[in-house]
Structures are given as C-alpha cells and as structure tokens.
Design an enzyme around this catalytic site. Sequence first.
Site, PDB file in Angstrom:
ATOM      1  N   TRP A 160       0.806  -1.225   0.000  1.00  0.00           N
ATOM      2  CA  TRP A 160       0.000   0.000   0.000  1.00  0.00           C
ATOM      3  C   TRP A 160       0.835   1.269   0.000  1.00  0.00           C
ATOM      4  O   TRP A 160       0.516   2.208   0.737  1.00  0.00           O
ATOM      5  CB  TRP A 160      -0.927   0.056   1.217  1.00  0.00           C
ATOM      6  CG  TRP A 160      -2.031  -0.928   1.253  1.00  0.00           C
ATOM      7  CD1 TRP A 160      -2.233  -1.884   2.183  1.00  0.00           C
ATOM      8  CD2 TRP A 160      -3.137  -1.032   0.327  1.00  0.00           C
ATOM      9  NE1 TRP A 160      -3.375  -2.594   1.899  1.00  0.00           N
ATOM     10  CE2 TRP A 160      -3.947  -2.083   0.755  1.00  0.00           C
ATOM     11  CE3 TRP A 160      -3.483  -0.342  -0.839  1.00  0.00           C
ATOM     12  CZ2 TRP A 160      -5.098  -2.473   0.084  1.00  0.00           C
ATOM     13  CZ3 TRP A 160      -4.633  -0.722  -1.511  1.00  0.00           C
ATOM     14  CH2 TRP A 160      -5.421  -1.774  -1.046  1.00  0.00           C
ATOM     15  N   GLU A 254       0.972  11.860  13.347  1.00  0.00           N
ATOM     16  CA  GLU A 254       0.108  12.823  14.037  1.00  0.00           C
ATOM     17  C   GLU A 254      -0.182  14.000  13.100  1.00  0.00           C
ATOM     18  O   GLU A 254      -1.306  14.481  12.988  1.00  0.00           O
ATOM     19  CB  GLU A 254       0.793  13.302  15.309  1.00  0.00           C
ATOM     20  CG  GLU A 254      -0.133  14.077  16.219  1.00  0.00           C
ATOM     21  CD  GLU A 254       0.552  14.458  17.507  1.00  0.00           C
ATOM     22  OE1 GLU A 254       1.109  13.565  18.188  1.00  0.00           O
ATOM     23  OE2 GLU A 254       0.544  15.662  17.830  1.00  0.00           O
ATOM     24  N   GLU A 377      -3.660   6.527   7.651  1.00  0.00           N
ATOM     25  CA  GLU A 377      -3.184   7.241   8.841  1.00  0.00           C
ATOM     26  C   GLU A 377      -3.954   6.807  10.101  1.00  0.00           C
ATOM     27  O   GLU A 377      -4.194   7.594  11.006  1.00  0.00           O
ATOM     28  CB  GLU A 377      -3.298   8.775   8.654  1.00  0.00           C
ATOM     29  CG  GLU A 377      -1.992   9.422   8.280  1.00  0.00           C
ATOM     30  CD  GLU A 377      -1.762   9.357   6.771  1.00  0.00           C
ATOM     31  OE1 GLU A 377      -2.276   8.413   6.122  1.00  0.00           O
ATOM     32  OE2 GLU A 377      -1.070  10.220   6.246  1.00  0.00           O
TER      33      GLU A 377
HETATM   34  C1  FAD Z   1      -5.344   3.343  -0.913  1.00  0.00           C
HETATM   35  C2  FAD Z   1      -4.474   3.146   0.276  1.00  0.00           C
HETATM   36  C3  FAD Z   1      -3.285   3.861   0.378  1.00  0.00           C
HETATM   37  C4  FAD Z   1      -2.420   3.640   1.470  1.00  0.00           C
HETATM   38  N1  FAD Z   1      -1.225   4.307   1.499  1.00  0.00           N
HETATM   39  C5  FAD Z   1      -0.307   3.950   2.449  1.00  0.00           C
HETATM   40  C6  FAD Z   1       1.004   4.501   2.418  1.00  0.00           C
HETATM   41  O1  FAD Z   1       1.325   5.372   1.585  1.00  0.00           O
HETATM   42  N2  FAD Z   1       1.912   4.050   3.320  1.00  0.00           N
HETATM   43  C7  FAD Z   1       1.608   3.108   4.263  1.00  0.00           C
HETATM   44  O2  FAD Z   1       2.458   2.744   5.042  1.00  0.00           O
HETATM   45  N3  FAD Z   1       0.341   2.571   4.321  1.00  0.00           N
HETATM   46  C8  FAD Z   1      -0.605   2.974   3.444  1.00  0.00           C
HETATM   47  N4  FAD Z   1      -1.862   2.419   3.475  1.00  0.00           N
HETATM   48  C9  FAD Z   1      -2.152   1.378   4.451  1.00  0.00           C
HETATM   49  C10 FAD Z   1      -3.073   1.843   5.579  1.00  0.00           C
HETATM   50  O3  FAD Z   1      -2.360   2.703   6.432  1.00  0.00           O
HETATM   51  C11 FAD Z   1      -3.595   0.596   6.283  1.00  0.00           C
HETATM   52  O4  FAD Z   1      -4.466  -0.067   5.383  1.00  0.00           O
HETATM   53  C12 FAD Z   1      -4.309   0.946   7.567  1.00  0.00           C
HETATM   54  O5  FAD Z   1      -3.384   1.372   8.545  1.00  0.00           O
HETATM   55  C13 FAD Z   1      -5.097  -0.246   8.122  1.00  0.00           C
HETATM   56  O6  FAD Z   1      -4.307  -1.377   8.191  1.00  0.00           O
HETATM   57  P1  FAD Z   1      -4.815  -2.774   7.584  1.00  0.00           P
HETATM   58  O7  FAD Z   1      -5.335  -2.501   6.228  1.00  0.00           O
HETATM   59  O8  FAD Z   1      -3.725  -3.755   7.734  1.00  0.00           O
HETATM   60  O9  FAD Z   1      -6.017  -3.163   8.506  1.00  0.00           O
HETATM   61  P2  FAD Z   1      -5.924  -3.983   9.877  1.00  0.00           P
HETATM   62  O10 FAD Z   1      -4.922  -3.375  10.770  1.00  0.00           O
HETATM   63  O11 FAD Z   1      -5.780  -5.431   9.566  1.00  0.00           O
HETATM   64  O12 FAD Z   1      -7.381  -3.722  10.463  1.00  0.00           O
HETATM   65  C14 FAD Z   1      -8.530  -4.396   9.965  1.00  0.00           C
HETATM   66  C15 FAD Z   1      -9.742  -3.899  10.753  1.00  0.00           C
HETATM   67  O13 FAD Z   1      -9.589  -4.190  12.131  1.00  0.00           O
HETATM   68  C16 FAD Z   1      -9.669  -2.996  12.897  1.00  0.00           C
HETATM   69  N5  FAD Z   1      -8.734  -3.090  14.001  1.00  0.00           N
HETATM   70  C17 FAD Z   1      -7.417  -3.386  13.940  1.00  0.00           C
HETATM   71  N6  FAD Z   1      -6.894  -3.391  15.179  1.00  0.00           N
HETATM   72  C18 FAD Z   1      -7.904  -3.095  16.015  1.00  0.00           C
HETATM   73  C19 FAD Z   1      -7.994  -2.947  17.437  1.00  0.00           C
HETATM   74  N7  FAD Z   1      -6.931  -3.075  18.246  1.00  0.00           N
HETATM   75  N8  FAD Z   1      -9.203  -2.641  17.974  1.00  0.00           N
HETATM   76  C20 FAD Z   1     -10.281  -2.467  17.186  1.00  0.00           C
HETATM   77  N9  FAD Z   1     -10.254  -2.605  15.850  1.00  0.00           N
HETATM   78  C21 FAD Z   1      -9.076  -2.901  15.283  1.00  0.00           C
HETATM   79  C22 FAD Z   1      -9.329  -1.891  11.935  1.00  0.00           C
HETATM   80  O14 FAD Z   1      -9.855  -0.642  12.365  1.00  0.00           O
HETATM   81  C23 FAD Z   1      -9.954  -2.396  10.666  1.00  0.00           C
HETATM   82  O15 FAD Z   1     -11.324  -2.095  10.700  1.00  0.00           O
HETATM   83  C24 FAD Z   1      -2.780   2.691   2.454  1.00  0.00           C
HETATM   84  C25 FAD Z   1      -3.996   2.017   2.372  1.00  0.00           C
HETATM   85  C26 FAD Z   1      -4.842   2.223   1.312  1.00  0.00           C
HETATM   86  C27 FAD Z   1      -6.133   1.458   1.221  1.00  0.00           C
END
Ligand code: FAD
Length: 397
Positions: A160, A254, A377
Amino acid sequence: MAVAVGYQDKTDDQKAITEMVRQFVDKEILPTAEEYDHEDKFPEPIVEQMKELGLFGVTIPEEHGGMGLDLTTYAMIVEELSRGWISISGVVNTHFIGSYLLLKFGTDEQKEKYLPKMATGEIRGAFSLSEPEVGSDVQGIKSTAKEVDGGWEINGQKMWVTNGLRAGLVFVLVKTDPKADPPYKGMTCFICEKEPGEAEVPGLTIPPQIKKMGYKGVESTELVFDGFKVSDDHILGGREGVGEGFRQMMDALELGRVNVAARGVGVAQRSLELALRYSQERKTFGKPIAQHQAITFKLAEMGTRVEAARLLTMKAARMKDAGERSDIEAGMAKLFASEAAKENAEDALRIHGGYGYSKEYEIERIYRDAPLLLIGEGTSEIQKMVIGKKLLERHKI
Ligand SMILES: Cc1cc2nc3c(=O)[nH]c(=O)nc-3n(C[C@H](O)[C@H](O)[C@H](O)COP(=O)(O)OP(=O)(O)OC[C@H]3O[C@@H](n4cnc5c(N)ncnc54)[C@H](O)[C@@H]3O)c2cc1C
C-alpha cells in the site's frame, strides 16, 4: 460556490493562496478528474502545473527553496485540492510527510541533499509502514535491515505505498533489531533513494499497482525488498536514528492525521456543493427536491458536518503550529472529518437518486473515493483507541 464559513479566520496571505488553489482546482482538476478516474491514469499535466505553483514545497522552509508556510495554511490548501479530487492531494500528501520527517529528524546533510529538490517537486516522497500482514499494529512489521559491510541490507515486503512507483525517495520503516522488547525500540527509518518510475532496481521490485475501488490515478504499490543496499547516510537522522524509526513515524502520523482531516473537509464540502446544486435543479411532485423537508434536513446535516469538521481540523493544525500538544485534537479531527466525508458523500449520492449511481455524475466518483479516508493514517477504530487512551491519560484521577 464560495465557502463562506472559515474564511473570516484566514490571514490575507492564506486567503490569497487558497483562492489561487481554488481557481486552479476549478479550472484544471474538476473538469478532468472523471476522465483520469475512469481511465485510472496518473494526472501528469496537473502534477506538472502543481510543481510550477510551488505546491510541493508549501511547508519546506524558504532556505531550502520552499514557501515556508505553516501546517494550518497547508491544511487549507489540502482541503481545496481534495475538494477537486483526493487523488491529487494524495500525490502531495506522502511527499509532505517525507519532507516533515527530513525537517524534523534529518541530519543537516540529508536536509541539504533532498529538501531543495523536494521543494520543486523534482523528486517526490513516499512513506512506507504497512505490510501485507500488518497495518494498524505497526510494531508487528517483519521487514528488516541488517548491517553489512559498508552499510545495510533491506529485506521484506511492503504494501500500500502511495506514490510507490513514481516517488524518488521512500521513507521505509523496518526492524534493525527484530528481538527488541518492546519491538518499537528496534525499529529504524531508512531513506530509500530510487529511480522514479523504475519498477526494477537492484534489490527492489515494484509489482504492478494495486487495483482499487477509488482513489484512482495515483498509484498504490507493493515494494519487495530483496537485499536492497543503503549506507549509513540513508538512516533518517544518521547513526543516531538507529532504533528511533517508530517514534519518528508516529510523530509524522500525528501531522498526517491533520492532513487526512483536511482531505475529509474537502470531500465533505464538495459533496455538499453537488447536493445543493442538484437538489435545486431536480423536481419531484411539482417542486425542487430541496423544498421537501427530508432533503432540506439532509442538506442541513451535511453543512453542519462540513463546518464542524473544518473547525476541528483548523484547531488541531493551529495547536500543532503553536507547538502545543495536539495528539487528541489531531485524532478527533481525523476521525470526525473522515466520517463526515463518507456520510456527506453518501447523502449527496442519495440526493442524486438514480443519477448518483451513474458514472456521468461526479458524486459517483466521490462515493468511491471517500472511504479511503476512513483507513489511511489510522482507521476510525484506531483513532478512537488513541483518543480514548490519551483522554484518560490527561484526566487521570
Ligand atoms: C489506498 C491506500 C493507500 C495507502 N497508502 C499507504 C502509504 O502510503 N503508506 C503506508 O504505510 N500505508 C498505506 N496504506 C495502508 C493503511 O495505512 C492501512 O491499510 C491501515 O493502517 C489499516 O491497516 P490494515 O489494512 O492492515 O487493517 P488492519 O490493521 O488489519 O485492520 C482491519 C480492521 O480491524 C480494525 N482493528 C485493527 N486493530 C484493532 C484494534 N486493536 N481494535 C479495534 N479494531 C481494530 C481496523 O480498524 C480495521 O477495521 C494505504 C492504504 C490504502 C487502502
């Protein structure tokens, strides 16, 4: 449609620059965004014009060739760009986070080497924390850098990465001490230099961009590191930066939250504008739908969300500019404004009736774009965790 509220709080300089960006958005972005979106095409001519306008150097100090403006003004600009199309703000946003990391944590040499080229947009920045198995739980990343003769070797898979292909600099968080306990103490941020647009360089492969439901035009990629070599000069902050990566990235996030909040305000604002226009044009039962109270109430709720989101965003930005602690405020702004964007997009889509579902109408794109803001973020759930924890810390009995 000019935005009335909020403008009165702007300085003359802020009014001038946001007006300039608004005109640019109205003339160059809004008329073309649908075409780029439908073709999932990078908006190169728009990005070139943004370079000329200096938009890649808004927060970079004048001594390094930028405009030296504060976060508050930057947030106002991001709102305007996002009102046009969030993919455009996406090209600038990761670059902004990269330049912030350099400014706050970089060595003098690193600042001198990269910031002037970043200010002009000659090289653009990306940042990379997420991995295939890790997003929210950043301490769980698996990518590593191990010390070798003459520097470091990076291995692992990142996911991502916005601007992952076209960026010339990627700020990559990896583990330099995988056994560290707690894990954040063993994490380091490397400044990975690469040839923009090259999918294959020694030690790094960038697979074809990930196909997305919205946020098109700007690429999101994986980065596959396999023995990518960097020297000590590429550790953010030099040797002293070893083990500091998590703290550095969390600090930048932040700021990134204010940035995403500003994007939310722009999306919520544009959705409101489209709903206000369409509801006065479309007639049912002998009068414009805006005259049906159910629709008037929707417009009222949408307008209120925009105002509240903007005020929260400006408050968080101003506190950060004043050097005040703003972790709760940045989290609240991000949470509220991103949800406001999604709700306004949905309400505007409903107001458009069947036409909202058609690709002929701008709201169809916005409806697909808006949910991204709930994720990047830190998701809404993660914001609530941060806000709740910090509130309890601040008000411990
Ligand atoms: C189009 C796009 C661009 C992006 N660009 C970047 C980028 O430039 N650089 C980068 O580093 N990342 C980037 N990301 C990644 C993004 O930061 C992550 O997708 C995001 O942090 C969520 O992580 P995950 O997808 O692994 O979801 P997960 O962490 O697997 O979470 C899945 C679900 O569980 C929930 N959840 C997780 N932990 C908990 C908890 N402790 N309590 C309650 N609920 C919880 C979440 O809220 C979510 O609903 C991008 C994502 C997208 C879709």
